[in-house]
Design a protein around this motif. Structure first.
Motif, PDB file in Angstrom:
ATOM      1  N   LEU A  16      -8.371  -9.142 -11.494  1.00 45.75           N
ATOM      2  CA  LEU A  16      -7.404  -9.027 -10.397  1.00 45.75           C
ATOM      3  C   LEU A  16      -5.960  -9.278 -10.818  1.00 45.75           C
ATOM      4  N   VAL A  17      -5.762  -9.952 -11.936  1.00 45.77           N
ATOM      5  CA  VAL A  17      -4.410 -10.313 -12.364  1.00 45.77           C
ATOM      6  C   VAL A  17      -3.580  -9.058 -12.630  1.00 45.77           C
ATOM      7  N   GLN A  18      -2.354  -9.064 -12.112  1.00 46.74           N
ATOM      8  CA  GLN A  18      -1.428  -7.967 -12.379  1.00 46.74           C
ATOM      9  C   GLN A  18      -0.076  -8.541 -12.800  1.00 46.74           C
ATOM     10  N   VAL A  19       0.577  -7.853 -13.723  1.00 45.40           N
ATOM     11  CA  VAL A  19       1.872  -8.297 -14.234  1.00 45.40           C
ATOM     12  C   VAL A  19       2.964  -7.825 -13.289  1.00 45.40           C
ATOM     13  N   THR A  20       3.742  -8.758 -12.783  1.00 39.82           N
ATOM     14  CA  THR A  20       4.861  -8.442 -11.895  1.00 39.82           C
ATOM     15  C   THR A  20       6.084  -9.249 -12.324  1.00 39.82           C
ATOM     16  N   LYS A 406      -4.358  -8.575  -7.442  1.00 41.57           N
ATOM     17  CA  LYS A 406      -4.718  -7.387  -6.678  1.00 41.57           C
ATOM     18  C   LYS A 406      -5.819  -7.713  -5.677  1.00 41.57           C
ATOM     19  N   LYS A 407      -6.003  -6.819  -4.697  1.00 38.78           N
ATOM     20  CA  LYS A 407      -7.078  -6.993  -3.727  1.00 38.78           C
ATOM     21  C   LYS A 407      -8.434  -6.874  -4.413  1.00 38.78           C
ATOM     22  N   TYR A 408      -9.381  -7.669  -3.937  1.00 37.75           N
ATOM     23  CA  TYR A 408     -10.736  -7.625  -4.485  1.00 37.75           C
ATOM     24  C   TYR A 408     -11.585  -6.676  -3.631  1.00 37.75           C
ATOM     25  N   GLY A 409     -12.142  -5.672  -4.250  1.00 36.16           N
ATOM     26  CA  GLY A 409     -13.023  -4.765  -3.545  1.00 36.16           C
ATOM     27  C   GLY A 409     -12.283  -3.693  -2.752  1.00 36.16           C
ATOM     28  N   ALA A 410     -13.052  -2.833  -2.122  1.00 41.97           N
ATOM     29  CA  ALA A 410     -12.481  -1.676  -1.385  1.00 41.97           C
ATOM     30  C   ALA A 410     -11.861  -2.126  -0.075  1.00 41.97           C
TER      31      ALA A 410
END
Length: 410
Positions: A16-20, A406-410
């Protein structure tokens, strides 16, 4: 207490980690947590005048953090690892390694490092002051230079000694076949003699012999010193393998701390380490304001709260907390998107040392919304929305508050 940071949770977090570009500030008041007693009906955090912390508390989520497990009293190393999002049971770093790395001592494979205190030994051979009256750093530098010249090698082991702050120093033993599986050469309290180091395994016999000779030689060399006439060694360890915060969380982290051990721990998890000049709250503030936006995580360490707790000095701990409160407008003005204020462990004044008590924590982000509680204190944090959670869960919360998950799952 259920552990929400299991192996499966950790794997999910990695996906889920995203670079911002958002930025996180972690303010650590070392040893922040405390307790009430018959003699002290309020904790230092409750007694301190903290208008800035209290204002921030109203906009924040509050709770308490358990550094390792309920009932387990942590050292500073495990506490900080947990704050940085590492499981302190999985990743264990010895105190000696932290001190060595913090003092920029390069560790080779096989080196055994230890954290040292100069101490006062009375005529009967018992330790009367484990901290040698907190001698000034300049005196420690002088003593280390003398030892370096007189005791550079023992039993085929090279001895590397470096002064730290006040009464502290670091010593590294370098040679073949050394093991760090050793007991401490430190009674941990006054009124007892310096214990001989014991090898906890057969492979540690050589190292134990070298360390005991070192302590003996230092005692002979410094026997005429009025305060610092002995040496205590503890935390024997070797450099471990540990993933960086950039690898684990996608962060560009920086450390602002004055004490070598905390700087060393920061380096071991991949942080850049700022030079703090002067080594004071003003110097630390100056470092923070000089950071550019490329530093997406800043760890800001304040030692004075822990020192006061270990000394059993209530008023001094109150004053140390109030110093942070006065600095908050400057710290918050540095443009961070998410913030946490907590400690690495509790150092209650009545106990004069580390304890197992959960540590108060405050988590804030720029979008507002919080628990609406009036104060940042142990009592208020007991009623906060975060609850009482493992300390290693603070980092995922900070990443979420900084919109780095990020969001987990759909």
């Amino acid at each position: 207490m259920a552990d929400p940071f299991s192996a499966d949770y950790s794997a999910i977090l990695g996906d889920l980690v995203q670079v911002t570009e958002s930025r996180i500030l972690l303010i650590v008041m070392d040893g922040l947590g405390d307790m009430r007693s018959r003699e002290l009906p309020r904790t230092p955090l409750e007694a301190a005048r903290t208008p800035e912390l209290d204002r921030l508390a109203k906009e924040s989520a509050l709770g308490r953090l358990v550094p390792v497990l309920p009932g387990i009293t942590p050292g500073s190393g495990p506490g900080h690892l947990a704050l940085f999002g590492y499981d302190p049971i999985e990743f264990q770093i010895g105190r000696g390694v932290l001190e060595a790395v913090g003092l920029d001592v390069p560790l080779a494979e096989g080196d055994v490092a230890a954290r040292g205190n100069f101490c006062t030994v009375d005529p009967s051979g018992k330790v009367s002051d484990r901290r040698a009256g907190r001698i000034p750093t300049e005196k420690t530098q002088e003593l280390c230079a003398r030892i370096r010249k007189a005791v550079s090698e023992i039993d085929g082991c090279r001895v590397i000694i470096e002064p730290g702050m006040s009464h502290r120093f670091c010593v590294v033993f370098r040679g073949k076949g050394l093991s760090a599986d050793l007991s401490d050469a430190d009674p941990q309290k006054e009124g007892k003699p310096i214990p001989a180091v014991q090898a906890r395994s057969k492979s540690a016999a050589k190292a134990a012999k070298a360390v005991n000779r070192f302590v003996e030689e230092v005692g002979k060399l410094l026997r005429k010193e009025p305060k610092a006439n002995g040496a205590l060694l503890r935390g024997f360890s070797k450099k471990p393998e540990i993933p960086s915060m950039k690898e684990k969380f996608g962060l560009e982290p920086t450390c602002i701390a004055t004490y070598p051990m905390y700087r060393g721990l920061a380096r071991l998890v991949g942080m850049a380490v700022a030079k703090v000049d002067p080594p004071s709250m003003e110097g630390e503030q100056k470092c923070l304001l000089a950071m550019d936006r490329r530093q997406t995580f800043v760890y800001f360490h304040w030692k004075a709260t822990d020192q006061a707790g270990e000394d059993g000095n209530f008023e001094q701990k109150v004053a140390a907390i109030e110093q942070v409160d006065k600095a908050l407008p400057v710290l918050l003005g540095a443009g961070f998107d998410a913030l946490a204020i907590s400690g690495d462990h509790s150092s209650p004044v009545p106990m004069k040392g580390h304890s197992w008590h959960p540590v108060p924590v405050l988590v804030w982000n720029k979008w507002g919304g919080g628990d609406g509680l009036d104060r940042f204190s142990e009592t208020s944090c007991n009623g906060g929305s975060l609850g009482i959670i493992p300390m290693k869960c603070l980092m995922p919360l900070l990443l979420a508050h900084a919109m780095k998950l990020k969001k987990y799952g759909a």
